[in-house]
Design a protein around this motif. Structure first.
Motif, mmCIF file in Angstrom:
data_model
loop_
_atom_site.group_PDB
_atom_site.id
_atom_site.type_symbol
_atom_site.label_atom_id
_atom_site.label_comp_id
_atom_site.label_asym_id
_atom_site.label_seq_id
_atom_site.Cartn_x
_atom_site.Cartn_y
_atom_site.Cartn_z
ATOM 1 N N VAL A 57 39.022 47.562 39.294
ATOM 2 C CA VAL A 57 39.772 48.499 38.246
ATOM 3 C C VAL A 57 41.378 48.359 38.499
ATOM 4 O O VAL A 57 42.388 48.726 37.832
ATOM 5 C CB VAL A 57 38.796 49.281 37.853
ATOM 6 N N GLY A 58 41.030 49.301 39.922
ATOM 7 C CA GLY A 58 42.680 49.754 40.837
ATOM 8 C C GLY A 58 43.799 48.870 40.390
ATOM 9 O O GLY A 58 44.586 49.230 40.580
ATOM 10 N N ALA A 61 44.330 48.171 36.757
ATOM 11 C CA ALA A 61 45.679 49.167 37.196
ATOM 12 C C ALA A 61 46.683 48.955 37.043
ATOM 13 O O ALA A 61 48.009 49.416 36.163
ATOM 14 C CB ALA A 61 45.549 50.884 37.177
ATOM 15 N N GLN A 291 47.498 55.282 39.700
ATOM 16 C CA GLN A 291 46.651 54.355 40.519
ATOM 17 C C GLN A 291 45.334 54.490 39.626
ATOM 18 O O GLN A 291 44.722 53.929 38.384
ATOM 19 C CB GLN A 291 46.173 53.729 41.174
ATOM 20 N N ALA A 295 43.674 54.015 36.059
ATOM 21 C CA ALA A 295 41.914 52.996 35.655
ATOM 22 C C ALA A 295 41.264 53.899 35.280
ATOM 23 O O ALA A 295 39.846 53.279 34.894
ATOM 24 C CB ALA A 295 42.186 53.112 37.443
#
Length: 314
Positions: A57-58, A61, A291, A295
């Motif tokens: 997910v990071g 983002a 981030q 995220a």
């Protein structure tokens, strides 16, 4: 300077050759993101940008914010491609990938594609600092405080055994494509453990969430930046200290992971194109907190484009 800044260092050429200000938030003495992007009108059309989308997910983002600005402020067409870390690099030579937005080391791939084949170039730091290690849920530290020293892990092997670990303690990893030295660590530290792959970041997160909620034992691979740590503050196990070169031989690794200065990589052809999207990539820099903020919104159900817009507008 606010943490929530998408920074363009003064030493980097201005975006699209005409920007007089960096991608700075208002209040820092520079232009806002919107003003900076609007100032970036270029005689070179942006065209299509092929962005590798790796499975955490990071990274999503990063890709969301970069893609949002490229599309909505610079007029680019962005194509995101779901690819593993290693496969992404192969796309530089074939022309299928222009951009990798978050590289965790991969010195072997950098040598192959940047140094030897010369089809890719380093596009500079993301501003994020990466940390990989072994973690346990908070409840375990309260009950077994000495578990945070890896020298004591064999003491807890039977506690951490699962149906998949063959009678040994389990170290739960994520996606097999992620950067990991865990099997070498188990062997070289003489640990009575077996590495088991959960298969994805989402599965790894759910395992830690359930372990904390239900007070079940778990030892697993995890990393920062990571939005989930604000939900469950996992505790890092102390492995033997990292020293330069201790991980040079992948089969003999017996030390902790290094601190990673995460960076971006782009195709050499893309870098030389003069595209404003290439200049944007070089400029892209933010913090772990930035981030994690985007995220968290994505993980909470917001579409990546909407989460990016929210952050940029703020």
């Amino acid at each position: 300077m606010s943490k929530a800044g998408l920074l363009l260092k003064r030493t980097i050429p201005t975006l699209a050759g005409t920007m007089a200000a960096a991608l700075l938030l208002a209040g820092c003495g520079g232009a806002t993101v919107n003003q900076a992007a609007a100032a970036g009108a270029s005689s070179t059309p942006c065209g299509t940008v092929n962005v590798a989308l790796n499975a955490w997910v990071g990274y999503t983002a990063n890709a969301a914010v970069y893609s949002y600005i490229a599309q909505n402020k610079l007029g680019c067409t962005v194509v995101q491609k779901d690819l593993s870390e290693q496969i992404s690099w192969q796309g530089f030579g074939s022309g299928e990938v222009d951009v990798i937005l978050e590289n965790w080391g991969h010195e072997d791939l950098a040598k192959q594609y940047i140094t030897d084949q010369k089809v890719a170039v380093d596009a500079g730091p993301t501003g994020n600092e990466g940390h990989i290690g072994w973690y346990v849920p908070p409840w375990m530290v309260q009950k077994y405080p000495d578990i945070l020293d890896s020298k004591n892990l064999n003491k807890y092997a039977s506690l951490l055994a699962t149906s998949e670990s063959g009678g040994k303690g389990q170290v739960l990893d994520g996606d097999p494509a992620f950067v990991t030295n865990d099997e070498a660590l188990v062997k070289n530290l003489g640990l009575d453990y077996k590495v088991v792959f959960s298969g994805s970041e989402a599965a790894l997160i759910q395992s830690f969430r359930s372990a904390e909620k239900n007070k079940t034992p778990l030892l697993g691979y995890f990393y920062e930046p990571q939005w989930f740590l604000s939900e469950v503050p996992l505790k890092k196990v102390s492995l033997p200290a990292y020293t330069p070169g201790c991980d040079a031989d992948a089969e003999k690794v017996a030390c902790d992971y290094p601190d990673y200065k995460l960076n971006k990589v782009m195709a050499k052809k893309f870098a030389d194109s003069g595209s404003p999207a290439a200049k944007l990539l070089k400029a892209f820099s933010w913090t772990n907190a930035d981030q994690n903020s985007v995220a968290t919104d994505i993980q909470g159900g917001m579409k990546p484009d909407a989460a990016a817009k929210k952050w940029v507008d703020a």
